[in-house]
Design a protein around this motif. Structure first.
Motif, PDB file in Angstrom:
ATOM      1  N   LEU A  82      54.246  58.252  44.117  1.00  0.00           N
ATOM      2  CA  LEU A  82      53.386  57.290  44.803  1.00  0.00           C
ATOM      3  C   LEU A  82      52.258  56.918  43.857  1.00  0.00           C
ATOM      4  O   LEU A  82      51.943  57.676  42.936  1.00  0.00           O
ATOM      5  CB  LEU A  82      52.801  57.886  46.081  1.00  0.00           C
ATOM      6  CG  LEU A  82      53.755  58.326  47.188  1.00  0.00           C
ATOM      7  CD1 LEU A  82      52.974  59.002  48.309  1.00  0.00           C
ATOM      8  CD2 LEU A  82      54.531  57.137  47.733  1.00  0.00           C
ATOM      9  N   SER A  83      51.650  55.797  44.129  1.00  0.00           N
ATOM     10  CA  SER A  83      50.461  55.388  43.376  1.00  0.00           C
ATOM     11  C   SER A  83      49.320  55.190  44.357  1.00  0.00           C
ATOM     12  O   SER A  83      49.458  54.439  45.334  1.00  0.00           O
ATOM     13  CB  SER A  83      50.704  54.101  42.594  1.00  0.00           C
ATOM     14  OG  SER A  83      49.489  53.656  42.009  1.00  0.00           O
ATOM     15  N   ALA A  84      48.220  55.877  44.104  1.00  0.00           N
ATOM     16  CA  ALA A  84      47.083  55.766  45.008  1.00  0.00           C
ATOM     17  C   ALA A  84      46.452  54.379  44.979  1.00  0.00           C
ATOM     18  O   ALA A  84      45.641  54.048  45.842  1.00  0.00           O
ATOM     19  CB  ALA A  84      46.035  56.818  44.658  1.00  0.00           C
ATOM     20  N   THR A  85      46.807  53.567  43.986  1.00  0.00           N
ATOM     21  CA  THR A  85      46.263  52.206  43.920  1.00  0.00           C
ATOM     22  C   THR A  85      46.985  51.260  44.874  1.00  0.00           C
ATOM     23  O   THR A  85      46.428  50.226  45.254  1.00  0.00           O
ATOM     24  CB  THR A  85      46.364  51.645  42.492  1.00  0.00           C
ATOM     25  OG1 THR A  85      47.744  51.626  42.087  1.00  0.00           O
ATOM     26  CG2 THR A  85      45.560  52.494  41.527  1.00  0.00           C
ATOM     27  N   SER A  86      48.221  51.601  45.282  1.00  0.00           N
ATOM     28  CA  SER A  86      48.982  50.687  46.134  1.00  0.00           C
ATOM     29  C   SER A  86      49.539  51.341  47.389  1.00  0.00           C
ATOM     30  O   SER A  86      49.942  50.646  48.319  1.00  0.00           O
ATOM     31  CB  SER A  86      50.148  50.071  45.334  1.00  0.00           C
ATOM     32  OG  SER A  86      50.988  51.088  44.800  1.00  0.00           O
ATOM     33  N   ASP A  87      49.593  52.659  47.428  1.00  0.00           N
ATOM     34  CA  ASP A  87      50.160  53.362  48.581  1.00  0.00           C
ATOM     35  C   ASP A  87      49.049  54.015  49.391  1.00  0.00           C
ATOM     36  O   ASP A  87      47.946  54.281  48.885  1.00  0.00           O
ATOM     37  CB  ASP A  87      51.165  54.417  48.128  1.00  0.00           C
ATOM     38  CG  ASP A  87      52.359  53.791  47.413  1.00  0.00           C
ATOM     39  OD1 ASP A  87      52.897  52.797  47.929  1.00  0.00           O
ATOM     40  OD2 ASP A  87      52.732  54.282  46.328  1.00  0.00           O
ATOM     41  N   GLY A  88      49.354  54.304  50.650  1.00  0.00           N
ATOM     42  CA  GLY A  88      48.359  54.900  51.527  1.00  0.00           C
ATOM     43  C   GLY A  88      48.940  56.009  52.364  1.00  0.00           C
ATOM     44  O   GLY A  88      50.005  56.582  52.051  1.00  0.00           O
ATOM     45  N   LEU A 110      59.062  67.351  44.593  1.00  0.00           N
ATOM     46  CA  LEU A 110      57.841  67.194  43.807  1.00  0.00           C
ATOM     47  C   LEU A 110      57.290  65.807  44.087  1.00  0.00           C
ATOM     48  O   LEU A 110      57.941  64.804  43.797  1.00  0.00           O
ATOM     49  CB  LEU A 110      58.112  67.375  42.318  1.00  0.00           C
ATOM     50  CG  LEU A 110      56.861  67.316  41.419  1.00  0.00           C
ATOM     51  CD1 LEU A 110      56.991  68.294  40.252  1.00  0.00           C
ATOM     52  CD2 LEU A 110      56.626  65.911  40.881  1.00  0.00           C
ATOM     53  N   LEU A 111      56.109  65.765  44.687  1.00  0.00           N
ATOM     54  CA  LEU A 111      55.461  64.487  44.988  1.00  0.00           C
ATOM     55  C   LEU A 111      54.411  64.227  43.921  1.00  0.00           C
ATOM     56  O   LEU A 111      53.397  64.924  43.839  1.00  0.00           O
ATOM     57  CB  LEU A 111      54.803  64.534  46.373  1.00  0.00           C
ATOM     58  CG  LEU A 111      53.987  63.293  46.764  1.00  0.00           C
ATOM     59  CD1 LEU A 111      54.858  62.039  46.772  1.00  0.00           C
ATOM     60  CD2 LEU A 111      53.323  63.497  48.129  1.00  0.00           C
ATOM     61  N   PHE A 112      54.668  63.218  43.113  1.00  0.00           N
ATOM     62  CA  PHE A 112      53.724  62.829  42.073  1.00  0.00           C
ATOM     63  C   PHE A 112      52.881  61.672  42.582  1.00  0.00           C
ATOM     64  O   PHE A 112      53.415  60.643  43.016  1.00  0.00           O
ATOM     65  CB  PHE A 112      54.478  62.406  40.804  1.00  0.00           C
ATOM     66  CG  PHE A 112      53.590  61.847  39.725  1.00  0.00           C
ATOM     67  CD1 PHE A 112      52.661  62.651  39.090  1.00  0.00           C
ATOM     68  CD2 PHE A 112      53.677  60.505  39.351  1.00  0.00           C
ATOM     69  CE1 PHE A 112      51.830  62.148  38.104  1.00  0.00           C
ATOM     70  CE2 PHE A 112      52.864  59.991  38.354  1.00  0.00           C
ATOM     71  CZ  PHE A 112      51.932  60.813  37.729  1.00  0.00           C
ATOM     72  N   ILE A 113      51.561  61.841  42.555  1.00  0.00           N
ATOM     73  CA  ILE A 113      50.653  60.776  42.980  1.00  0.00           C
ATOM     74  C   ILE A 113      49.801  60.384  41.787  1.00  0.00           C
ATOM     75  O   ILE A 113      48.938  61.149  41.331  1.00  0.00           O
ATOM     76  CB  ILE A 113      49.763  61.211  44.159  1.00  0.00           C
ATOM     77  CG1 ILE A 113      50.629  61.637  45.341  1.00  0.00           C
ATOM     78  CG2 ILE A 113      48.832  60.068  44.558  1.00  0.00           C
ATOM     79  CD1 ILE A 113      49.835  62.042  46.570  1.00  0.00           C
ATOM     80  N   ASP A 114      50.051  59.199  41.282  1.00  0.00           N
ATOM     81  CA  ASP A 114      49.283  58.687  40.151  1.00  0.00           C
ATOM     82  C   ASP A 114      47.934  58.173  40.642  1.00  0.00           C
ATOM     83  O   ASP A 114      47.818  57.665  41.765  1.00  0.00           O
ATOM     84  CB  ASP A 114      50.064  57.561  39.475  1.00  0.00           C
ATOM     85  CG  ASP A 114      49.563  57.269  38.073  1.00  0.00           C
ATOM     86  OD1 ASP A 114      48.823  58.111  37.512  1.00  0.00           O
ATOM     87  OD2 ASP A 114      49.904  56.204  37.522  1.00  0.00           O
ATOM     88  N   GLU A 115      46.910  58.317  39.793  1.00  0.00           N
ATOM     89  CA  GLU A 115      45.557  57.868  40.138  1.00  0.00           C
ATOM     90  C   GLU A 115      45.086  58.506  41.448  1.00  0.00           C
ATOM     91  O   GLU A 115      44.524  57.827  42.325  1.00  0.00           O
ATOM     92  CB  GLU A 115      45.511  56.336  40.244  1.00  0.00           C
ATOM     93  CG  GLU A 115      45.996  55.597  39.004  1.00  0.00           C
ATOM     94  CD  GLU A 115      44.984  55.630  37.869  1.00  0.00           C
ATOM     95  OE1 GLU A 115      43.792  55.886  38.127  1.00  0.00           O
ATOM     96  OE2 GLU A 115      45.387  55.403  36.719  1.00  0.00           O
ATOM     97  N   LEU A 116      45.302  59.803  41.570  1.00  0.00           N
ATOM     98  CA  LEU A 116      44.987  60.498  42.818  1.00  0.00           C
ATOM     99  C   LEU A 116      43.533  60.295  43.237  1.00  0.00           C
ATOM    100  O   LEU A 116      43.212  60.276  44.436  1.00  0.00           O
ATOM    101  CB  LEU A 116      45.284  61.999  42.657  1.00  0.00           C
ATOM    102  CG  LEU A 116      45.004  62.892  43.865  1.00  0.00           C
ATOM    103  CD1 LEU A 116      45.802  62.451  45.076  1.00  0.00           C
ATOM    104  CD2 LEU A 116      45.313  64.353  43.526  1.00  0.00           C
ATOM    105  N   HIS A 117      42.653  60.118  42.271  1.00  0.00           N
ATOM    106  CA  HIS A 117      41.232  59.938  42.588  1.00  0.00           C
ATOM    107  C   HIS A 117      40.963  58.652  43.366  1.00  0.00           C
ATOM    108  O   HIS A 117      39.876  58.486  43.935  1.00  0.00           O
ATOM    109  CB  HIS A 117      40.386  59.943  41.311  1.00  0.00           C
ATOM    110  CG  HIS A 117      40.767  58.872  40.339  1.00  0.00           C
ATOM    111  ND1 HIS A 117      41.785  59.018  39.418  1.00  0.00           N
ATOM    112  CD2 HIS A 117      40.276  57.620  40.151  1.00  0.00           C
ATOM    113  CE1 HIS A 117      41.888  57.920  38.701  1.00  0.00           C
ATOM    114  NE2 HIS A 117      40.989  57.050  39.124  1.00  0.00           N
TER     115      HIS A 117
END
Length: 425
Positions: A82-88, A110-117
């Protein structure tokens, strides 16, 4: 949206070069030896085939997404990204629901979340129960300092690994691999040495940026010809560089301190080309003028204050000349940190023994104070100005550098004269 193929799935031949060249195994990872080198902590975990939830913290292009893919393969987990910039939250719920179903069949996710911040604290905390229950192995990626960017509750449940920008040697290895490997150009494209150095320089430690520039430069190169610096310049367009603010400003001040005006002006140019606010540079130079040059050349502070005023009055780019003048002057001036060291020594004394009362003759309403001016030249009296408990202490020890050498001799004479008067000589 969730996308399993972004980590380990097959890539189409038309995928970007940077994606095609992403390492598939731990041994293919270039750089980050402190994490994945022999005996390194992350390698040890992956060699055991297991890992806790992780936070990968590092600059762009340092390999965070790559490591996430390698970790998923090593622990035999189904990768979801997931990408924190586009997913919620909705996408997180779907990913967790799918992970729970897999877990019921004995599979890990394994859940990878890019830009988690980029997730809010509430969104981050929503991951907590799923991490604690082991429903997912969470691997987050961030470019921001974790204590500031990640929820404390979530951060306490993750192991943080810090990645560094790739070195020029690391980038050279990746560049050659892209030229030779069948996933890249398979030896069909040549890049001359100057263009290679240019690509590595423009990358600024970012492998993705370098490979993207390489791919674009090859499209601009006539068939059968090697890639030259001209094509790299065309690919780079504005020739802007990734800017390492803390690193560049640190290098600027250290070059000034090391008496190297050539290096100092280079780092000033790097800062200005990187878009640094001239006011930040001016503030750092004001500190250097006192901390590094000090009383060895008192004019340095005056010149630097003037440069800071030009920054405020003229703005950029007109103020660049004043900054250049200040930088080259500071880097060429004699150095003495003794004033700052005197302040530090006095503070250490206070920390060790506490504050001391002001002697009575120095207080505002004192009747016993004697003015040095009334005594005539050399305006000195056998009068104590330190508390008697530390009257023998010497905090300021002038150096023999520049103007401070004369100041040292003058202070020595004053101290000797005061001591003689106290003895009644």
């Amino acid at each position: 949206m969730s996308n399993d193929s972004t980590l380990l799935g097959a890539l189409a031949p038309a995928a970007p070069l940077a994606a095609r060249m992403r390492p598939a195994t731990l041994d293919e990872v270039v750089g980050q030896e402190a994490l994945v080198g022999p005996g390194a902590p992350l390698r040890r975990l992956l060699e055991r085939g297991e890992t806790p939830s992780l936070l990968l913290w590092g600059p762009p292009g340092s390999g965070k997404s790559t490591l996430a893919a390698v970790i998923a393969a090593a622990v035999r987990a189904v990768p979801t990204s997931l990408s924190a910039t586009s997913d919620g939250v909705a996408e997180v719920r779907k990913a967790v629901a799918a992970a729970a179903e897999r877990r019921a069949h004995g599979e890990q996710t394994l859940l990878f979340i890019d830009e988690l911040h980029r997730f809010s604290r509430t969104q981050q905390d929503a991951l907590l129960p799923h991490v604690e229950a082991g429903t997912i192995i969470l691997v987050g990626a961030t470019t921001e300092p974790p204590p500031r960017a990640i929820s404390p509750a979530l951060l306490s449940r993750m192991r943080t690994f810090r990645l560094t920008a790739l070195s020029p040697d690391n980038l050279a290895t990746l560049l050659q691999r892209a030229l030779d490997d069948t996933r890249g150009f398979a030896g069909k494209i040549a890049v001359d040495d100057d263009a290679c150095r240019q690509l590595i320089g423009y990358a600024g430690g970012d492998a993705r940026r370098m490979l993207t520039l390489l791919e674009l430069a090859t499209l601009m190169t006539p068939a059968g010809k090697p890639v030259t610096p001209n094509e790299v310049l065309l690919a780079a367009q504005d020739r802007s560089l990734p800017y390492d603010q803390s690193g560049v400003t640190s290098a600027l001040i250290k070059s000034i301190r090391g008496n190297d005006p050539d290096a100092a002006i280079w780092w000033l140019a790097t800062a200005l080309e990187g878009g640094e606010d001239p006011r930040i540079i001016a503030r750092r130079l004001l500190v250097s003028a006192s901390e590094d040059v000090g009383n060895a050349d008192p004019a340095a502070l005056l010149l630097t204050v003037a440069a800071a005023q030009v920054v405020e009055l003229a703005g950029s780019p007109e103020c660049d000349y004043a900054l250049a003048q200040a930088v080259t002057y500071l880097a060429s001036a004699p150095k003495s940190p003794r004033a700052g060291e005197a302040l530090a020594a006095a503070r250490e004394q206070i920390a060790a023994a506490g504050q001391l009362p002001v002697p009575g003759h120095l207080r505002a309403a004192a009747k016993t104070y004697e003015s040095p001016h009334a005594a005539g030249e050399p305006f000195d009296l056998a009068q104590e100005y330190l508390p008697k408990e530390i009257s023998a202490k010497r905090f300021y020890d002038p150096s023999g550098s520049g103007a401070e050498a004369k100041l040292r001799d003058h202070i020595a004479q004053l101290r000797a004269a005061r001591a003689a008067k106290k003895r009644g000589e």
